[in-house]
Design a protein around this motif. Structure first.
Motif, PDB file in Angstrom:
ATOM      1  N   MET A  29       8.456  40.478  14.814  1.00 33.49           N
ATOM      2  CA  MET A  29       9.915  40.390  14.719  1.00 33.49           C
ATOM      3  C   MET A  29      10.455  40.907  13.389  1.00 33.49           C
ATOM      4  N   ARG A  30       9.611  41.128  12.400  1.00 32.23           N
ATOM      5  CA  ARG A  30      10.087  41.561  11.075  1.00 32.23           C
ATOM      6  C   ARG A  30      10.873  42.863  11.119  1.00 32.23           C
ATOM      7  N   GLY A  31      10.561  43.742  12.053  1.00 31.09           N
ATOM      8  CA  GLY A  31      11.264  45.015  12.155  1.00 31.09           C
ATOM      9  C   GLY A  31      12.574  44.929  12.915  1.00 31.09           C
ATOM     10  N   MET A  32      12.886  43.783  13.474  1.00 33.07           N
ATOM     11  CA  MET A  32      14.110  43.596  14.255  1.00 33.07           C
ATOM     12  C   MET A  32      15.234  43.070  13.355  1.00 33.07           C
ATOM     13  N   PRO A  33      16.478  43.194  13.809  1.00 33.35           N
ATOM     14  CA  PRO A  33      17.578  42.593  13.046  1.00 33.35           C
ATOM     15  C   PRO A  33      17.320  41.097  12.865  1.00 33.35           C
ATOM     16  N   GLN A  34      17.572  40.598  11.659  1.00 33.78           N
ATOM     17  CA  GLN A  34      17.275  39.209  11.332  1.00 33.78           C
ATOM     18  C   GLN A  34      18.545  38.364  11.267  1.00 33.78           C
ATOM     19  N   VAL A  35      18.420  37.119  11.687  1.00 35.34           N
ATOM     20  CA  VAL A  35      19.479  36.129  11.541  1.00 35.34           C
ATOM     21  C   VAL A  35      19.271  35.480  10.181  1.00 35.34           C
ATOM     22  N   ALA A  36      20.329  35.285   9.438  1.00 38.59           N
ATOM     23  CA  ALA A  36      20.234  34.648   8.123  1.00 38.59           C
ATOM     24  C   ALA A  36      21.095  33.384   8.113  1.00 38.59           C
ATOM     25  N   PRO A  37      20.585  32.302   8.715  1.00 38.99           N
ATOM     26  CA  PRO A  37      21.408  31.094   8.770  1.00 38.99           C
ATOM     27  C   PRO A  37      21.625  30.488   7.386  1.00 38.99           C
TER      28      PRO A  37
END
Length: 153
Positions: A29-37
């Motif tokens: 998942m590191r290469g995917m857009p990340q959620v930053a809660p």
């Protein structure tokens, strides 16, 4: 994998194999857009509470948790617990064992609050208490969006 009934709601310690599966997912998942809660931290009365909101549709892998905690979940999500999944809808207070690295899939906006007894005087100390993976915590990487309350009581 099977879903556990709500009466069995708990997050058990996970096997090394299950933790490795979560780490593999995390790497993929590191290469995917990340959620930053945003993380809300509270240190009060010998307790540390850490709250995040996972937006609907997001998948979140957590840090390896090395101590027993209480997890409060409010929303609707699926949690990978090792060999099973736990389907949670609504508000739940869950015993969560040491030795786990969870995957959460939020079906609606879902709030997670983790609590444990702590003598920490700072967020950094509290984070180091619950995980050795503290450098990768989003609260370390995007701290300016966090909320921190330390009462000194």
């Amino acid at each position: 994998m099977t879903g556990l009934a709500l009466a069995e709601s708990r997050l058990p310690a996970m096997s090394d194999d299950a933790i490795d599966k979560v780490r593999s997912l995390e790497a993929a998942m590191r290469g995917m857009p990340q959620v930053a809660p945003r993380t809300e931290h509270l240190i009060h009365g010998g307790m540390y509470a850490r709250t995040i909101r996972i937006p609907a549709g997001a998948v979140l892998t957590g840090a390896f948790i090395k101590l027993a905690t209480v997890l409060i979940v409010n929303g609707e999500c699926t949690v990978f617990t090792g060999g099973d999944t736990l389907e949670l809808r609504g508000y739940h207070v869950i015993p969560a064992s040491a030795g786990r690295k969870q995957v959460f899939i939020a079906h609606v906006d879902t709030d997670l609050t983790m609590l444990f007894p702590s003598s920490a005087a700072s967020v950094e100390q509290a984070e180091a208490e619950f995980t050795d993976e503290y450098p990768m915590l989003l609260s370390r990487q995007i701290a300016e969006q966090d909320s921190i309350i330390i009462t000194g009581e």
